[in-house]
Design an enzyme around this catalytic site. Sequence first.
Site, mmCIF file in Angstrom:
data_model
loop_
_atom_site.group_PDB
_atom_site.id
_atom_site.type_symbol
_atom_site.label_atom_id
_atom_site.label_comp_id
_atom_site.label_asym_id
_atom_site.label_seq_id
_atom_site.Cartn_x
_atom_site.Cartn_y
_atom_site.Cartn_z
ATOM 1 N N LYS A 169 0.855 -1.190 0.000
ATOM 2 C CA LYS A 169 0.000 0.000 0.000
ATOM 3 C C LYS A 169 0.886 1.233 0.000
ATOM 4 C CE LYS A 169 -1.596 3.066 2.604
ATOM 5 N NZ LYS A 169 -1.697 4.163 1.636
ATOM 6 N N GLU A 244 9.842 2.207 10.457
ATOM 7 C CA GLU A 244 10.845 3.248 10.174
ATOM 8 C C GLU A 244 10.131 4.577 10.279
ATOM 9 O OE1 GLU A 244 13.888 2.767 9.895
ATOM 10 O OE2 GLU A 244 14.151 0.691 9.289
ATOM 11 N N CYS A 278 13.490 11.932 6.650
ATOM 12 C CA CYS A 278 13.448 11.473 8.041
ATOM 13 C C CYS A 278 14.807 11.630 8.711
ATOM 14 C CB CYS A 278 13.004 10.020 8.081
ATOM 15 S SG CYS A 278 13.989 8.968 7.012
ATOM 16 N N GLU A 378 9.311 17.082 14.651
ATOM 17 C CA GLU A 378 9.738 16.927 13.260
ATOM 18 C C GLU A 378 8.921 17.883 12.393
ATOM 19 O OE1 GLU A 378 8.627 13.325 11.081
ATOM 20 O OE2 GLU A 378 10.732 13.106 10.555
HETATM 21 P P1 NAD Z 1 2.270 8.953 7.174
HETATM 22 O O1 NAD Z 1 2.595 8.224 8.422
HETATM 23 O O2 NAD Z 1 1.206 9.957 7.194
HETATM 24 O O3 NAD Z 1 1.864 7.911 6.015
HETATM 25 C C1 NAD Z 1 2.697 6.827 5.672
HETATM 26 C C2 NAD Z 1 1.833 5.718 5.090
HETATM 27 O O4 NAD Z 1 0.970 5.225 6.114
HETATM 28 C C3 NAD Z 1 0.929 6.169 3.942
HETATM 29 O O5 NAD Z 1 0.875 5.161 2.965
HETATM 30 C C4 NAD Z 1 -0.414 6.330 4.639
HETATM 31 O O6 NAD Z 1 -1.511 6.184 3.770
HETATM 32 C C5 NAD Z 1 -0.363 5.195 5.650
HETATM 33 N N1 NAD Z 1 -1.270 5.333 6.790
HETATM 34 C C6 NAD Z 1 -1.831 6.463 7.290
HETATM 35 N N2 NAD Z 1 -2.647 6.156 8.323
HETATM 36 C C7 NAD Z 1 -2.590 4.815 8.488
HETATM 37 C C8 NAD Z 1 -3.189 3.906 9.404
HETATM 38 N N3 NAD Z 1 -4.031 4.319 10.361
HETATM 39 N N4 NAD Z 1 -2.888 2.594 9.313
HETATM 40 C C9 NAD Z 1 -2.026 2.142 8.368
HETATM 41 N N5 NAD Z 1 -1.435 2.963 7.460
HETATM 42 C C10 NAD Z 1 -1.706 4.285 7.524
HETATM 43 O O7 NAD Z 1 3.656 9.542 6.675
HETATM 44 P P2 NAD Z 1 3.918 10.489 5.427
HETATM 45 O O8 NAD Z 1 3.342 11.827 5.750
HETATM 46 O O9 NAD Z 1 3.489 9.799 4.183
HETATM 47 O O10 NAD Z 1 5.518 10.547 5.425
HETATM 48 C C11 NAD Z 1 6.240 11.395 6.245
HETATM 49 C C12 NAD Z 1 6.698 10.709 7.513
HETATM 50 O O11 NAD Z 1 7.426 9.529 7.205
HETATM 51 C C13 NAD Z 1 7.652 11.542 8.339
HETATM 52 O O12 NAD Z 1 7.310 11.487 9.703
HETATM 53 C C14 NAD Z 1 9.011 10.901 8.117
HETATM 54 O O13 NAD Z 1 9.942 11.113 9.124
HETATM 55 C C15 NAD Z 1 8.640 9.479 7.965
HETATM 56 N N6 NAD Z 1 9.685 8.767 7.223
HETATM 57 C C16 NAD Z 1 10.500 7.894 7.889
HETATM 58 C C17 NAD Z 1 11.531 7.257 7.209
HETATM 59 C C18 NAD Z 1 12.428 6.269 7.888
HETATM 60 O O14 NAD Z 1 13.022 5.453 7.178
HETATM 61 N N7 NAD Z 1 12.588 6.280 9.193
HETATM 62 C C19 NAD Z 1 11.731 7.514 5.857
HETATM 63 C C20 NAD Z 1 10.894 8.412 5.222
HETATM 64 C C21 NAD Z 1 9.859 9.024 5.919
#
Ligand code: NAD
Length: 473
Positions: A169, A244, A278, A378
């Site tokens: 997804k 992550e 991140c 963040e």
């Molecule tokens: P997000 O957490 O909003 O979304 C990530 C994914 O999770 C999307 O596909 C979203 O649709 C899904 N999602 C949302 N709600 C959900 C739920 N209740 N259950 C299951 N899945 C759900 O993150 P984002 O805004 O897309 O990305 C930014 C964030 O990602 C930042 O906090 C960043 O630090 C983090 N990030 C971490 C890493 C790492 O490797 N540590 C790398 C890149 C980004």
Amino acid sequence: MKRIHQIYVNGRFVDPHGTETMQLVNPSTREVLGVVTLGDEHDTRDAIAAAKTAYATYDRSTLEERATYLKRLHDAVRARSRDLVEVMIEEFGGTRFFCEDIIRRAIDAFPHATEVMQSFQFVRPAGKATVHMDPLGVVGIITPWNASAAFVCSKLAMALAAGSTAVIKPSELSACQTQILTECFHAAELPPGLFNIVNGRGDVVGTELTRHPDIGKISFTGSTAVGKTIARGAAETMKRVTLELGGKSPNVLLDDADFAQAIPLAVMSAFMNSGQACLAGTRLLVPEGRLDEAKRLLVQAVSAVRVGPPGDAATQIGPLVTQKQYERVQGYIRLGIEEGAELLIGGEGPPPGLEAGYFPRPTVFTGVTNDMRIAREEIFGPVLSVLTFKDDEDAIRIANDTDYGLQAYVSGGDPERAHRVAQRLVAGRVFINGLFDEPHAPFGGFKQSGLGREFGTYGLEAYLEPKAVMAPG
Ligand code: NAD
């Protein structure tokens, strides 16, 4: 206008049961560039069923078979690398430099997983027992928007190398990128069901993956808030999780550091992917006695950063991904001023001439203390907070005084001293005097930056469970 109206289940593009649609917006222009039809719980269950059927034989596949599939995926993604770069620039607004790097990583993920798999000891002795490292069943892969193709490819490659099948997804904001990637995977002609891809909302498709008893593991990259929701939901069926999550990474400049090198590096690390990274080094820790020098060099370095159309080769900061993300970053810039930090450069609003898209101004705050929200939360935009410290102990204390622990940076003239400080930092990765890349090194966070590791042997192990077999003799 692009219309993405199908998902990928059991080796075919199919119309989803879900009917909700979402507009995709070009962040450089705010123009609608496409519309995606989102899958729902029903679609998710179909995808899980297909992956489960495929797993019934794939779990016993030989390493040679897996290597063949990974090679075909590699070739198919590489064949469309240009399309993948262009669609990422258009849909996400990443700079050309960044998007090319991400697509290279997406391509390399397949030979990397093959190499790790081929040198991995899947069967090993433990006293009189034999330990078999078994796959975990169907894996649910949930990814964010800030480097979509690289996350999808690296997680899928490791899952397949481990002997698992997958339901993916991707972020709903990456549907155009997902479409091209899915076409690549389809062209690789793998047996049906090995991977399935469902566009959809997190609280619909993501929740169903987290809840469903036939998913053995979730590999998630995204925000800490959503990571916690997934961990809570996964506990019900004791799913394994790799999370992550976010970061607020410290960058410590020791008092013997060469600032002429360290400050431009600090700016680069803070503003990578327009600050939407991140592992961005967003807290810069400077010795009290060298603050004036740091400020002068920061103004110089940030003034030279080129904000502009992401497709231009010289652009270093492009638009932020959405209006929501843009407003979030503006809100933090206002907050920094309200909290009493000193605005060294940048500020609210777009740079002149770039009002059409979600372009931010690269911003640096000095006079920041570690209790301010701009130092703790963040932001996910090009906003750097500068804090001062008295000595190495003070620097280590401030660096570790955070809920996160994904990444840290240290610069110093004496390598032994820099290593001593690095040793004391609570972070999954520490870079000393530079920015590095080592695909075999584990990647992941301490504390609220996540759970588990990706890449290399550590990454493959996260998709496996030890089974000890004992018999007489
Ligand atoms: P997000 O957490 O909003 O979304 C990530 C994914 O999770 C999307 O596909 C979203 O649709 C899904 N999602 C949302 N709600 C959900 C739920 N209740 N259950 C299951 N899945 C759900 O993150 P984002 O805004 O897309 O990305 C930014 C964030 O990602 C930042 O906090 C960043 O630090 C983090 N990030 C971490 C890493 C790492 O490797 N540590 C790398 C890149 C980004």
